[in-house]
Design a protein around this motif. Structure first.
Motif, mmCIF file in Angstrom:
data_model
loop_
_atom_site.group_PDB
_atom_site.id
_atom_site.type_symbol
_atom_site.label_atom_id
_atom_site.label_comp_id
_atom_site.label_asym_id
_atom_site.label_seq_id
_atom_site.Cartn_x
_atom_site.Cartn_y
_atom_site.Cartn_z
ATOM 1 N N LEU A 442 0.818 -1.205 0.000
ATOM 2 C CA LEU A 442 0.000 0.000 0.000
ATOM 3 C C LEU A 442 0.858 1.265 0.000
ATOM 4 N N GLN A 443 1.967 1.233 0.719
ATOM 5 C CA GLN A 443 2.864 2.394 0.720
ATOM 6 C C GLN A 443 3.385 2.673 -0.688
ATOM 7 N N THR A 444 3.774 1.607 -1.383
ATOM 8 C CA THR A 444 4.271 1.765 -2.752
ATOM 9 C C THR A 444 3.188 2.335 -3.651
ATOM 10 N N PHE A 445 1.982 1.800 -3.531
ATOM 11 C CA PHE A 445 0.874 2.301 -4.349
ATOM 12 C C PHE A 445 0.601 3.774 -4.053
ATOM 13 N N ILE A 446 0.554 4.136 -2.774
ATOM 14 C CA ILE A 446 0.263 5.516 -2.375
ATOM 15 C C ILE A 446 1.332 6.466 -2.908
ATOM 16 N N ARG A 447 2.587 6.030 -2.848
ATOM 17 C CA ARG A 447 3.693 6.885 -3.281
ATOM 18 C C ARG A 447 3.742 7.030 -4.809
ATOM 19 N N GLU A 448 3.536 5.929 -5.527
ATOM 20 C CA GLU A 448 3.735 5.941 -6.965
ATOM 21 C C GLU A 448 2.494 6.358 -7.747
ATOM 22 N N HIS A 449 1.330 6.359 -7.107
ATOM 23 C CA HIS A 449 0.093 6.662 -7.837
ATOM 24 C C HIS A 449 -0.720 7.696 -7.057
ATOM 25 N N SER A 450 -0.114 8.839 -6.856
ATOM 26 C CA SER A 450 -0.751 9.880 -6.046
ATOM 27 C C SER A 450 -2.022 10.424 -6.691
ATOM 28 N N SER A 454 -8.098 5.683 -6.458
ATOM 29 C CA SER A 454 -8.157 4.874 -5.231
ATOM 30 C C SER A 454 -7.074 5.247 -4.222
ATOM 31 N N ASN A 455 -6.341 6.345 -4.496
ATOM 32 C CA ASN A 455 -5.259 6.704 -3.585
ATOM 33 C C ASN A 455 -5.778 7.005 -2.185
ATOM 34 N N VAL A 456 -6.886 7.736 -2.107
ATOM 35 C CA VAL A 456 -7.469 8.050 -0.798
ATOM 36 C C VAL A 456 -7.938 6.777 -0.111
ATOM 37 N N GLU A 457 -8.567 5.877 -0.882
ATOM 38 C CA GLU A 457 -9.027 4.613 -0.306
ATOM 39 C C GLU A 457 -7.845 3.813 0.229
ATOM 40 N N ALA A 458 -6.734 3.852 -0.496
ATOM 41 C CA ALA A 458 -5.544 3.129 -0.047
ATOM 42 C C ALA A 458 -5.019 3.712 1.267
ATOM 43 N N ARG A 459 -5.055 5.029 1.392
ATOM 44 C CA ARG A 459 -4.604 5.653 2.641
ATOM 45 C C ARG A 459 -5.521 5.283 3.801
ATOM 46 N N LEU A 460 -6.814 5.261 3.527
ATOM 47 C CA LEU A 460 -7.755 4.851 4.574
ATOM 48 C C LEU A 460 -7.494 3.413 4.991
ATOM 49 N N ALA A 461 -7.267 2.543 4.009
ATOM 50 C CA ALA A 461 -6.942 1.153 4.326
ATOM 51 C C ALA A 461 -5.636 1.074 5.114
ATOM 52 N N PHE A 462 -4.678 1.926 4.743
ATOM 53 C CA PHE A 462 -3.380 1.953 5.432
ATOM 54 C C PHE A 462 -3.576 2.333 6.900
ATOM 55 N N SER A 463 -4.460 3.310 7.154
ATOM 56 C CA SER A 463 -4.718 3.712 8.539
ATOM 57 C C SER A 463 -5.385 2.582 9.316
ATOM 58 N N GLU A 464 -6.270 1.837 8.647
ATOM 59 C CA GLU A 464 -6.951 0.737 9.321
ATOM 60 C C GLU A 464 -5.983 -0.388 9.658
ATOM 61 N N ILE A 465 -4.970 -0.587 8.805
ATOM 62 C CA ILE A 465 -3.949 -1.596 9.115
ATOM 63 C C ILE A 465 -3.227 -1.217 10.406
ATOM 64 N N HIS A 466 -2.932 0.072 10.560
ATOM 65 C CA HIS A 466 -2.286 0.521 11.800
ATOM 66 C C HIS A 466 -3.140 0.156 13.019
ATOM 67 N N LEU A 467 -4.450 0.280 12.883
ATOM 68 C CA LEU A 467 -5.338 -0.008 14.016
ATOM 69 C C LEU A 467 -5.437 -1.500 14.294
ATOM 70 N N ASN A 468 -5.197 -2.326 13.269
ATOM 71 C CA ASN A 468 -5.328 -3.773 13.441
ATOM 72 C C ASN A 468 -4.031 -4.442 13.868
ATOM 73 N N PRO A 488 -9.044 17.284 -1.183
ATOM 74 C CA PRO A 488 -10.469 17.218 -1.565
ATOM 75 C C PRO A 488 -10.940 15.762 -1.551
ATOM 76 N N LEU A 489 -11.990 15.493 -0.809
ATOM 77 C CA LEU A 489 -12.508 14.134 -0.675
ATOM 78 C C LEU A 489 -13.942 14.075 -1.184
ATOM 79 N N THR A 490 -14.327 12.906 -1.648
ATOM 80 C CA THR A 490 -15.733 12.692 -1.978
ATOM 81 C C THR A 490 -16.509 12.557 -0.671
ATOM 82 N N LEU A 491 -17.826 12.660 -0.763
ATOM 83 C CA LEU A 491 -18.656 12.492 0.435
ATOM 84 C C LEU A 491 -18.450 11.115 1.041
ATOM 85 N N GLU A 492 -18.358 10.108 0.202
ATOM 86 C CA GLU A 492 -18.169 8.748 0.697
ATOM 87 C C GLU A 492 -16.839 8.615 1.431
#
Length: 787
Positions: A442-450, A454-468, A488-492
């Motif tokens: 996920l770090q690679t994806f976030i860095r290389e595909h800013s 799905s970059n925001v979704e990847a960051r959210l998933a990354f934060s959830e991994i920290h919690l797990n 800028p984020l979508t409502l979802e």
């Protein structure tokens, strides 16, 4: 085309000596394989030329030839492949020889090969490099660069370049520019180019259909559907054969014909009533399909498939039926020929087979079928099937096969945008399995595909991994959130961010931020699917803080507004639990107890305890007796009902001035449970301790003391870690027994006996072991009792 004399004069002008292994040869012209390759290329024997140039290339590699020599041979080899229409071999060769220098002549042929194989992004780069290296560039190469740019996801840039730098010279050039304009959503410009292409009178017959397709698409973008329909109908009229008519009807089907379907009927009738017209059969089929209500379409297709057992439109109907419902196939589905006589028949048939397997959860089979399709395709079709195979392997839980499919796509099209999608999905898959490699993916994806959607979704998933993680990393998750909140984020995405932020505070046990965030979420996202979960979280927090009125309001809101939520049943339960003692609470408990809820037995038990608190002893007994009779004898409900039947008698006995009959009845009930064969130790200890309490109330402290001592002495360590929770409950009652025994011994001034029990307790595992140790030490110091 470069002739043999041109090849030889160029080599002579270069006059470069070759390296040691080729020292007998003074130039490329002295290599027989090279001369033969040049001659074959000049004669138009391109396959032979490519073989000779490949042999020459191997000799150059073995001899350590210089860049100029190798590039000269490489360019001729690529030219041979391209002119032989074997561009897949050209691209494979380039992949095997990535160190080939980027000289202009090599770039040109590599760009053409890459474009033919659908690798438009790489082709555009090669064209751009070639163009920048030449003082004068053929206009058609400028145009092809713009086409590749448009097809690689940059149509706006391509349209700007085409409008500014390219002057079309032929009908085909105008058609290519129309395609770029259409992709860039400039339909008026596309129509202008199409008009120019047709006005030249030079448009080859094989381009009439693509031109009409572009015109229809452009008119549809402008909502000029009536004109688009006329174009499609004219194409049908001019069809040379039934296959062309079939394809033209497919174009007509893509237009919104709803408002004008009635006006088309005379034209359909004319085609149908002209048996010699190529469109006769197609008109009969599509007149039914286009006028059928969507809900009736499966039945209409079924009728056609069964009535006409042969012919292209029986196959067309069958393929459409399979596309509509691929998991429930009729008997004829297995006999449908893969070579169905319809446009795109084999590819559609193969896709249906694959997607059918996928939707039946036969993911490995689907993946293999997708890969098989990809092996016989080029361009976007191949890339899409490679992608589908990779996704199917992920669904099958086979990350190794997924990685192999990913590599396959990467080699076929290193710049495919689908690779970013797969990188993201692979990271999510690893995260779902708790794999530590998920961080890196996920770090690679976030860095290389800013700029990826799905970059925001990847960051959210990354934060959830920290919690797990164990232990969790709430601060790391907060840092991810800080970066997301300034974007800028979508409502979802905003909703999910607020949702995950709440769980950060739950993990970090920050009560005040937790309450504030849950309140804000309920206020800001009233329609969220997460709302019942978040409201339940807040309700339980209020219960822990004994804010029963606030808790009840929350739980009632969940039950009323989200009745189909998984949290609705528990919300009704806790709404009753947070209600004040009243007839209303009794009614709520009774409603749940009489329902089919999984919590019905729990509610009935809570009802009995509420009745007990209101001194309605007989009513409470009746509820517990009902539980006893309706619960399996080895269930926790049965044991709890037995225990609390004793408790009711105990409480009633105390309220009636230590009524001996009731206290004796309570002791007997506890004795039955403590001696019940098969009952868990935690329940037997529970009953034994409470029986001893009854005996104390009956002024039988010595008997009670013996029971307490037997519990403390008889407790053993659990033999299996899976029994940890049960062991914790056992130890709780063991400590209760021990401290109760100490109280009796202290009353009898048996300090040595009390200290002995305290010492035994201090050696056991449990929350009160330290308390027992301190008590023993205090008694030794106070009463001067030493071993």
């Amino acid at each position: 085309m470069i002739r043999l004399a041109t090849c030889l004069s160029a080599i002579a002008a270069a006059a470069l000596p070759l390296s040691a292994p080729l020292m007998a040869q003074e130039s490329l012209a002295d290599l027989e394989s090279f001369r033969s390759g040049c001659q074959a290329l000049a004669d138009g024997r391109f396959e032979t030329a490519s073989r000779h140039f490949e042999a020459t290339w191997k000799l150059l590699l073995e001899g350590g030839a210089g860049d100029l020599e190798r590039d000269f041979v490489a360019s001729r080899l690529l030219e041979s492949f391209v002119l032989d229409e074997n561009t897949s071999a050209a691209v494979s060769w380039m992949g095997e020889n990535p160190t080939v220098s980027s000289a202009p002549r090599t770039l040109r042929w590599s760009a053409i090969a890459l474009q033919s194989e659908g690798r438009y992004s790489e082709a555009e780069t090669a064209y751009a490099s070639y163009i920048s290296s030449r003082p004068v560039v053929p206009p058609h190469l400028l145009l092809q660069r713009a086409v590749c740019m448009a097809l690689s996801g940059r149509p706006d840039e391509a349209f700007e370049i085409a409008s500014r730098d390219i002057t079309p010279e032929s009908a085909k050039d105008h058609l290519e520019l129309a395609r770029i304009a259409n992709l860039a959503k400039h339909p008026k410009a596309a129509l202008t180019y199409l008009n120019a292409a047709e006005n030249t009178g030079e448009l080859p017959p094989n381009l009439h259909f693509p031109a009409a397709s572009l015109r229809i698409n452009s008119l549809a973008q402008l909502n000029r559907n009536a004109e688009a329909i006329d174009v499609a109908c004219n194409l049908i009229d001019s069809s040379a054969d039934a296959a062309q008519a079939h394809q033209a009807f497919l174009l007509l089907e893509e237009i919104d014909t709803g408002p004008v379907i009635r006006s088309l009927k005379p034209r359909f009738r004319k085609w149908e009533e002209s048996p010699d017209h190529p469109a006769a059969e197609a008109a009969a089929f599509f007149s039914v399909i286009l006028s059928a209500p969507p809900g009736d379409l499966p039945e209409v297709l079924e009728s056609i498939a069964n009535e006409d057992t042969t012919g292209p439109f029986a196959d067309e109907a069958r393929l459409r039926l399979l596309e509509l419902a691929p998991t429930s196939q009729p008997d004829w589905a297995t006999s449908l020929s893969p070579d169905a006589n319809v446009p795109g028949g084999p590819d559609r048939h193969s896709y249906i087979e694959s997607i059918t397997a996928y939707r039946r959860d036969e993911f490995n089979l689907a993946a293999r079928q997708f890969l098989n399709q990809a092996s016989g395709q080029t361009g976007e079709n191949r890339f899409r099937n490679d992608y589908n195979a990779a996704v199917a392997f992920l669904q099958d839980g086979d990350f190794e096969a997924f990685s192999s499919a990913y590599d396959e796509l990467s080699q076929a099209n290193p710049r495919s945008k689908l690779l970013a999608d797969l990188s993201y999905l692979g990271g999510l898959f690893l995260a779902s399995r708790g794999d530590p490699n998920a961080f890196e993916h996920l770090q690679t994806f976030i860095r290389e595909h800013s700029d990826h959607p799905s970059n925001v979704e990847a960051r959210l998933a990354f934060s959830e991994i920290h919690l797990n993680q164990v232990p969790a990393r709430p601060q790391a998750a907060r840092e991810v959130f800080e970066g997301l909140r300034i974007q800028p984020l979508t409502l979802e995405q905003s909703e999910r961010l607020d949702y995950t932020a709440i769980w950060v505070e739950v993990t970090d046990n920050n009560i005040l931020p937790l309450i504030n965030l849950t309140k804000a979420f309920i206020r800001d996202w009233p329609g969220s699917t997460y709302l019942p979960e978040i409201a339940t979280l807040l309700g339980h927090r209020y219960l822990r803080e004994k804010k029963h009125e606030d808790a009840r309001e929350i739980f009632l809101s969940i039950a009323r507004h989200s009745p189909n939520s998984p949290y609705a049943e528990s919300a009704r339960f806790f709404a009753a639990k947070s209600a004040p003692q009243s007839e209303e609470a009794i009614s709520e408990w009774r409603d749940i107890a009489q329902s089919e809820s999984d919590l019905a037995k729990h509610a009935q038990h809570e009802l009995s305890m509420l009745l007990l608190s209101l001194d309605r002893f007989d009513d409470a007994r009746a509820e517990l007796q009902n539980i006893l009779e309706s619960s399996p004898e080895d269930s926790s409900h049965h044991y709890a009902a037995m225990a609390d039947l004793g408790f009711i008698s105990y409480v009633e006995g105390l309220t009636k001035d230590y009524d001996e009959t009731l206290l004796t009845e309570a002791a007997a009930q506890y004795a039955r449970l403590s001696n019940l064969p098969g009952a868990p130790a935690s329940w037997r200890y529970n009953a034994a301790v409470r029986r001893a309490k009854c005996l104390e109330a009956l002024y039988k402290p010595r008997v009670a003391l013996e029971i307490y001592r037997s519990i403390v002495a008889g407790e053993t360590e659990p033999s299996n870690i899976l029994e940890m929770d049960t062991s914790r409950l056992e130890k709780e009652w063991v400590f209760r027994a021990g401290f109760s025994a100490i109280n009796i011994l202290k009353q009898n001034e048996d300090w040595a006996g009390a200290i002995k029990i305290a010492d035994v307790l201090s050696l056991k595992e449990g929350a009160r072991a330290i308390e027992a140790s301190r008590l023993a030490e205090q008694m030794r110091l106070k009463y001067w009792v030493w071993d």
